[in-house]
Design an enzyme around this catalytic site. Structure first.
Site, PDB file in Angstrom:
ATOM      1  N   GLY A  71      91.876 -58.779 101.301  1.00  8.67           N
ATOM      2  CA  GLY A  71      91.880 -57.547 102.098  1.00  8.67           C
ATOM      3  C   GLY A  71      90.739 -56.610 101.734  1.00  8.67           C
ATOM      4  N   THR A  72      90.449 -56.491 100.463  1.00 14.32           N
ATOM      5  CA  THR A  72      89.392 -55.578 100.037  1.00 14.32           C
ATOM      6  C   THR A  72      88.065 -55.988 100.671  1.00 14.32           C
ATOM      7  OG1 THR A  72      90.516 -55.128  97.954  1.00 14.32           O
ATOM      8  CG2 THR A  72      88.139 -54.730  97.994  1.00 14.32           C
ATOM      9  N   ASN A 144     100.786 -49.013 102.357  1.00 18.96           N
ATOM     10  CA  ASN A 144     101.263 -49.869 101.272  1.00 18.96           C
ATOM     11  C   ASN A 144     102.158 -49.147 100.275  1.00 18.96           C
ATOM     12  OD1 ASN A 144      98.445 -48.846 101.031  1.00 18.96           O
ATOM     13  ND2 ASN A 144      98.765 -49.365  98.889  1.00 18.96           N
ATOM     14  N   GLN A 183      99.665 -54.989 105.194  1.00 21.23           N
ATOM     15  CA  GLN A 183     101.101 -54.935 104.894  1.00 21.23           C
ATOM     16  C   GLN A 183     101.973 -55.191 106.129  1.00 21.23           C
ATOM     17  OE1 GLN A 183     102.511 -54.563 101.899  1.00 21.23           O
ATOM     18  NE2 GLN A 183     100.709 -54.002 100.665  1.00 21.23           N
ATOM     19  N   THR A 241      80.178 -71.514 100.582  1.00 17.92           N
ATOM     20  CA  THR A 241      81.024 -72.669 100.901  1.00 17.92           C
ATOM     21  C   THR A 241      82.468 -72.204 101.069  1.00 17.92           C
ATOM     22  OG1 THR A 241      79.559 -74.081  99.632  1.00 17.92           O
ATOM     23  CG2 THR A 241      81.768 -74.939 100.067  1.00 17.92           C
ATOM     24  N   CYS A 329      97.920 -51.821  93.884  1.00 13.26           N
ATOM     25  CA  CYS A 329      96.686 -52.284  94.523  1.00 13.26           C
ATOM     26  C   CYS A 329      95.476 -51.621  93.889  1.00 13.26           C
ATOM     27  CB  CYS A 329      96.709 -51.980  96.008  1.00 13.26           C
ATOM     28  SG  CYS A 329      98.112 -52.719  96.815  1.00 13.26           S
TER      29      CYS A 329
HETATM   30  C1  LIG Z   1      97.045 -51.902 102.699  1.00 12.60           C
HETATM   31  C2  LIG Z   1      96.219 -52.694 101.753  1.00 12.60           C
HETATM   32  N1  LIG Z   1      94.904 -52.861 101.997  1.00 12.60           N
HETATM   33  C3  LIG Z   1      94.121 -53.576 101.185  1.00 12.60           C
HETATM   34  C4  LIG Z   1      94.610 -54.162 100.049  1.00 12.60           C
HETATM   35  C5  LIG Z   1      93.676 -54.906  99.166  1.00 12.60           C
HETATM   36  O1  LIG Z   1      93.970 -56.230  99.074  1.00 12.60           O
HETATM   37  P1  LIG Z   1      93.354 -57.166  97.907  1.00 12.60           P
HETATM   38  O2  LIG Z   1      93.523 -56.402  96.622  1.00 12.60           O
HETATM   39  O3  LIG Z   1      94.178 -58.382  97.974  1.00 12.60           O
HETATM   40  O4  LIG Z   1      91.935 -57.386  98.250  1.00 12.60           O
HETATM   41  C6  LIG Z   1      95.978 -53.994  99.732  1.00 12.60           C
HETATM   42  C7  LIG Z   1      96.622 -54.524  98.540  1.00 12.60           C
HETATM   43  O5  LIG Z   1      96.161 -54.762  97.520  1.00 12.60           O
HETATM   44  C8  LIG Z   1      96.791 -53.249 100.616  1.00 12.60           C
HETATM   45  O6  LIG Z   1      98.091 -53.081 100.378  1.00 12.60           O
END
Ligand SMILES: Cc1ncc(COP(=O)(O)O)c(C=O)c1O
Length: 378
Positions: A71-72, A144, A183, A241, A329
């Protein structure tokens, strides 16, 4: 000691079906999907099938699905990918976005739209904050920490009216709408046309898939500048890759969770109610944060006046009950949560707050154990 997990918003255990789907791509089917021999082409086909499956759940075209490492990365790609092409232009986000949105947006001209005390964005205020320099709006689908669901379709309507107005006035600055939906998929549909978004972030680690797997949906016609350049994989949007097990795992996880979404929502709503009712009875001073109606069924967020959330979390942990003091997070948990500040909680109230998030292994026995644990400690 029996343990009970209440932190599904931080991480979800990988589903057995996901693990089984991924397994061959670590060993027998390890080939580089860009290689030309038949065995490698079969691996390429697995990526192709995964992309098609994800696209089906999004109501999108397969070419609009970019696989990322979580997600990040997808949030960074959406924001940097647009803003880096428009020097001096600005990005508008809500005040309760995940740090991967807020910290990235802060690299540019960043306007922050407030939420009300229930954690819902004020769409009138958001509309007022859009100006001719705004190129991107990023508002999360589900928060979240407090689980609130934002009115994305209403925001998309505002965006479309702004676009019409810009065209009339001969302004050619685009305006895009991105949502971080990490989420959402366990409980909500993620159909991009219904939501009205141009970009959407998804995260495998929250949907019983592998961590560091994710997707950015990118609507045809939206131009992004890639952040990771090189071999041109993912239609040039994310070179390197492909992580085939993660891609296959993500697609399997999204499919499984969307198929069980309605039944799981019903089941967890009952458990959430059990907890709300039990709390009202046994801990009447506890306040529930976040709107109760526009909220995912797995989130319970409490402020318990006079308590210290870290001590409470540790005492619960000793009883085998795993809860969160804030959002895991973020790597540093010292600062009071910006989400709780945004809904008007004082630092002291934020430090007396706990997040409990339910998931597939949660059951009435776990809820009863949590209620007993909380009441016996407090
Ligand atoms: C709403 C939301 N966005 C982004 C992220 C980031 O995801 P990640 O840390 O898996 O990259 C999270 C959780 O970590 C999240 O709850």
């Amino acid at each position: 000691m029996n343990t009970h997990y209440f932190d599904y918003a931080a991480a979800s255990p990988m589903s057995p079906a996901v693990m089984a789907a991924m397994q061959p791509y670590f060993s027998d089917k390890f080939y580089n999907p860009s290689a030309l021999y038949l065995a490698a082409q079969e691996v390429k086909q697995a990526i192709h099938d995964s992309r098609a499956l994800v696209a089906r759940h999004l109501g999108a075209k397969p070419s609009e699905v970019i696989f990322t490492a979580g997600g990040t990365e997808a949030n960074n790609l959406a924001i940097n990918g647009v803003l880096s092409q428009f020097p001096g232009k600005s990005v508008l986000t809500s005040s309760i976005e995940h740090d991967s949105v807020l910290v990235t947006a802060a690299l540019y001209n960043h306007t922050v739209a407030p939420v009300n005390s229930e954690g819902l964005i004020d769409t009138q205020e958001l509309e007022r904050l859009i100006n001719d320099d705004t190129v991107l709006i990023s508002v999360m689908y589900v928060n979240n920490e407090i689980g609130t669901i934002q009115p994305l379709a209403r925001i998309a309507k505002i965006v479309s009216l702004v676009r019409i107005d810009r065209t009339k006035r001969g302004i050619d600055t685009p305006l895009y709408l991105h949502t971080d939906a990490c989420q959402a998929p366990n409980y909500l549909q993620v159909l991009v046309h219904t939501l009205g978004v141009d970009m959407m972030t998804l995260n495998g680690g929250k949907i019983y898939g592998p961590k560091q797997s994710g997707v950015l949906y990118l609507k045809t016609g939206v131009q992004l500048r890639p952040e990771i350049t090189g071999g041109g994989q993912e239609r040039n949007m994310r070179s390197g890759t492909e992580n085939v097990p993660a891609i296959v795992g993500f697609a399997t996880a999204l499919d499984e969770t969307q198929m069980s979404r309605e039944a799981e929502t019903k089941r967890l709503r009952k458990l959430q109610q059990q907890l709300f009712i039990g709390l009202a009875e046994k801990l009447p001073t506890a306040q529930i944060n976040g709107n109760k109606k526009y909220r995912v069924p797995n989130n319970i967020h409490l402020t318990i006046p006079g308590s210290d959330n870290e001590r409470l979390m540790m005492a619960l942990d000793e009883k085998g009950l795993m809860v969160a003091t804030g959002s895991a997070c973020s790597a540093s948990s010292d600062e009071p949560s910006h989400v709780l500040q945004a809904i008007g909680l004082s630092d002291e109230q934020a430090r007396s707050s706990l997040r409990m998030t339910l998931g597939r292994q949660s059951d009435p026995v776990a809820i009863a154990a949590l209620l007993d644990g909380l009441t016996s400690i407090l």
